[in-house]
Write an enzyme that holds these catalytic residues in place. Structure first.
Site, PDB file in Angstrom:
ATOM      1  N   GLU A 315       0.799  -1.229   0.000  1.00 50.01           N
ATOM      2  CA  GLU A 315       0.000   0.000   0.000  1.00 50.01           C
ATOM      3  C   GLU A 315       0.836   1.286   0.000  1.00 50.01           C
ATOM      4  O   GLU A 315       0.601   2.179   0.800  1.00 50.01           O
ATOM      5  CB  GLU A 315      -0.949  -0.017   1.211  1.00 50.01           C
ATOM      6  CG  GLU A 315      -1.926  -1.170   1.149  1.00 50.01           C
ATOM      7  CD  GLU A 315      -2.864  -1.232   2.350  1.00 50.01           C
ATOM      8  OE1 GLU A 315      -4.062  -1.397   2.124  1.00 50.01           O
ATOM      9  OE2 GLU A 315      -2.389  -1.119   3.505  1.00 50.01           O
ATOM     10  N   VAL A 316       1.761   1.352  -0.922  1.00 52.85           N
ATOM     11  CA  VAL A 316       2.511   2.606  -1.090  1.00 52.85           C
ATOM     12  C   VAL A 316       1.693   3.467  -2.052  1.00 52.85           C
ATOM     13  O   VAL A 316       1.511   3.091  -3.207  1.00 52.85           O
ATOM     14  CB  VAL A 316       3.914   2.322  -1.676  1.00 52.85           C
ATOM     15  CG1 VAL A 316       4.697   3.618  -1.825  1.00 52.85           C
ATOM     16  CG2 VAL A 316       4.653   1.324  -0.800  1.00 52.85           C
TER      17      VAL A 316
END
Ligand code: ACM
Length: 674
Positions: A315-316
């Protein structure tokens, strides 16, 4: 009436773990690969002794086993390992320990029980540990006392990686929570604690090299290095590897409170108190970031002896990268096409650092990128297809998609998930060999030390069986039967998934007479997936002390009711079961009246009133439907209008809770309408 003494009470409570039927052998969970029952039984009485043979120093393990057997049976035993070769249980293990335990350590064992004694043989201490858990689960009782049925067990795991992931960041999980869960894991033969130690909401390990990480990023809630060593040793004694996760480059706000210089945006940063995905991320283009991570990983590599190191990588958002002109310039200069490729560049740099410090890299499935070499492990969470795809391309992997305990799904749901799933397409034998196993995940947005056990157990035992037992072990009713038994066993090693329920209900009720609240709570479940966050705003400071926090993820009472209704509707219900159905409905019908005094002026139950009313209203409808179906009469127009309205209302979530009996009553209603 004379009350039983507390000692008698405790012993009786312990005895209830042991099933008074001859088929105790069938109760073991996870199910062993081979069990062959023989004639005869081995009696267990106060003469029970254990001896150890071979290269291994297993005395401490023998003594722990004797303490557990004493706790299971209430029989006082000598808890010293015996020197006498003629003991009741002989443990034979010839190989010295690999230190640290490797991921592919042999865990197979053979257990032979006769009326003369038992022998447990394994090549490794880990095999002995797994065999002890089988032996202890085999202890049963008959009219004369305790015993183990004579048998031969030959057992080994299907997958080498059988993990439990615990997030200690969203909510802090003190040392005792971790230890008791390690005991639970060992009981169901799990062998990896994946310890999620850094997040936007907290940095949880003492760093001597970068002390502002824990000093500024944890509110004082962090594990000292001594505590980490203590937990790693505790796990190793139980044959469990500890894989730390330091999530990077995203999920990193708490790192930047003390060290904003490694972030992609200037800050200042604070510990995040809310839940969600945030933009804070490390700057992958500056050498200072890698210098920092090299020093940090050097320090943590010494603290965590396992060969694997989890770098997170999930989840960057890339927003802070897009907003930083130096990062954009770096991408252009180095022909880095997009943010996923930039993350792959970061991961390659981290991989080199990990290798330098003797570690192998594992990360969430976002790390999967063709630029990465084949010696990383891909941890699939977004969907099983990522595991299949990376395995086909030669990457090793483990599965957590489908094993998220925080999604509040049933044990049956998790049980049906298999790391090697032919329904998503045939995998080559080569690809199958790349799939190492899986992990149950306990994310901690909505759990506290008080209720985390109840979110993990007993459902994780169903996942443990999926990962240990043969792929053909799939019977769901049979799984639930054994899950109930193993759930009681799990409490004997210190887990609180059953006891915390009563304590939380008593507090919510504000009275020790909380029986009607229990009746209600027994038939509700928390909302599923990520719906809880939509019900009302939550932060790290929101007390988790409402009915939804006490309610179990899976209602056994509702499942039993659903079974009764199915038997009734298919005409297969016995008289005794029909009585149970009627008595259950009658209990629920009157429950709201009994709840009223508990509800009045109770700030912990402000939003429970309508749910309680609906339980009683739905039970009234169900009882009426039984009458109509039995008498083959038809519902009046007035009844139809009312029942439709009540059932529609009753199936909606209130207080983040679902009334789990509604689907069955709707089934009865639709039959009555035909
Ligand atoms: C994850 O659940 N973000 C790995």
């Amino acid at each position: 009436m004379k009350m039983p003494s507390i000692r008698v009470f405790i012993i009786t409570a312990m005895l209830s773990v042991l099933t008074p039927i001859a088929m105790v052998a069938q109760n073991v969970m996870p199910r062993p690969s081979q069990m062959e029952k023989k004639d005869g039984i081995l009696r267990i009485d106060s003469s029970f002794t254990i001896s150890v043979h071979g290269q291994q120093k297993l005395e401490a393990l023998a003594e722990r086993t004797l303490v557990r057997l004493q706790k299971l049976t209430g029989i006082p035993l000598s808890t010293k390992a015996s020197k006498n070769p003629r003991t009741t249980l002989e443990m034979v293990c010839d190989k010295y320990d690999e230190k640290p335990q490797l991921f592919n350590t042999d865990e197979s064992y053979m257990l032979a029980v006769t009326s003369e004694g038992a022998q447990l043989k394994a090549a490794t201490r880990q095999g002995i540990l797994r065999g002890i858990e089988t032996f202890l689960q085999l202890v049963g009782r008959d009219a004369s006392g305790f015993y183990v049925t004579s048998m031969n067990v030959n057992d080994s795991p299907r997958f080498q990686w059988r993990g439990l992931h615990i997030d200690a960041c969203r909510h802090w999980m003190p040392v005792d929570v971790i230890k008791r869960n390690l005991d639970g894991m060992a009981l169901v033969k799990m062998n990896v604690l994946h310890w999620h130690l850094s997040e936007d909401q907290g940095f949880r390990v003492e760093s001597k090299r970068f002390p502002k990480l824990h000093e500024m990023g944890s509110d004082g809630n962090y594990y000292t290095q001594d505590q980490v060593r203590e937990i790693v040793a505790y796990a190793a004694e139980r044959g469990i590897r500890v894989v730390p996760e330091f999530d990077m480059p995203g999920h990193t706000s708490a790192w930047f409170v003390g060290y904003p210089e490694i972030a992609s945006a200037p800050g200042p940063y604070q510990i995040v108190r809310k839940w969600g995905v945030f933009d804070a991320s490390m700057d992958p283009t500056r050498e200072e970031t890698y210098k920092f991570l090299d020093d940090f990983i050097r320090e943590m590599s010494k603290l965590f002896p396992d060969e694997y190191f989890h770098i997170g990588g999930d989840e960057v958002t890339g927003k802070h990268w897009d907003q930083n002109s130096a990062i954009q310039e770096f991408k252009r200069k180095n022909s880095i096409a997009d943010n996923h490729a930039l993350q792959a560049y970061f991961n390659k740099r981290i991989l080199a650092i990990l290798k330098k410090h003797g570690k192998k890299m594992i990360g969430w499935d976002e790390i999967f990128h063709p630029d990465l070499p084949k010696d990383i492990v891909v941890h699939s969470w977004r969907g099983q297809k990522y595991l299949a795809k990376s395995a086909e391309q030669g990457y090793q992997g483990i599965l957590s998609a489908g094993f998220y305990l925080d999604h509040i799904k049933t044990a049956a749901f998790h049980y049906a998930v298999d790391p090697i799933d032919s329904t998503i397409g045939a995998l080559s034998a080569e690809a199958q060999s790349k799939i190492l196993g899986g992990e149950a995940c306990m994310w901690a947005e909505y759990v506290s030390p008080e209720n985390v056990d109840s979110r993990i157990w007993p459902r994780a035992a169903a996942i443990a069986e999926r990962l240990w037992s043969r792929a053909t072990v799939r019977d769901v009713d049979e799984m639930y039967r054994r899950l109930e038994i193993v759930s009681k066993h799990l409490e004997t090693v210190g887990l609180t998934h059953r006891t915390s329920y009563a304590q939380m209900l008593e507090r919510i009720a504000g009275s020790n007479d909380y029986a009607p609240l229990k009746v209600l709570c027994d038939v509700v479940e928390p909302v599923k997936n990520y719906d809880r966050g939509r019900t009302r705003p939550h932060t790290q400071f929101t007390p988790l002390n409402r009915l939804v926090d006490a309610a179990r993820p899976e209602s056994d009472a509702a499942r039993e009711f659903n079974r009764l209704v199915d038997e009734y509707l298919t005409g297969k219900i016995s008289n005794a079961r029909m009585n149970t159905l009627n008595e259950t409905l009658s209990l629920w019908k009157g429950n709201h009246a009994r709840m009223e005094s508990l509800l009045s002026g109770n700030f912990l139950m402000g939003d429970i009133d309508s749910l309680s009313r609906d339980l009683s209203d739905v039970a009234v409808i169900a009882a009426k439907l039984v009458e109509v179906l039995d008498s083959r009469t038809v519902l009046t127009d007035g009844q139809r209008t009312l029942y439709t309205k009540v059932l529609e209302r009753a199936e909606k979530q209130r207080a983040a809770l679902l009334l789990m009996i509604v689907p069955s009553v709707k089934k009865m209603y639709s039959v009555a309408l035909q």
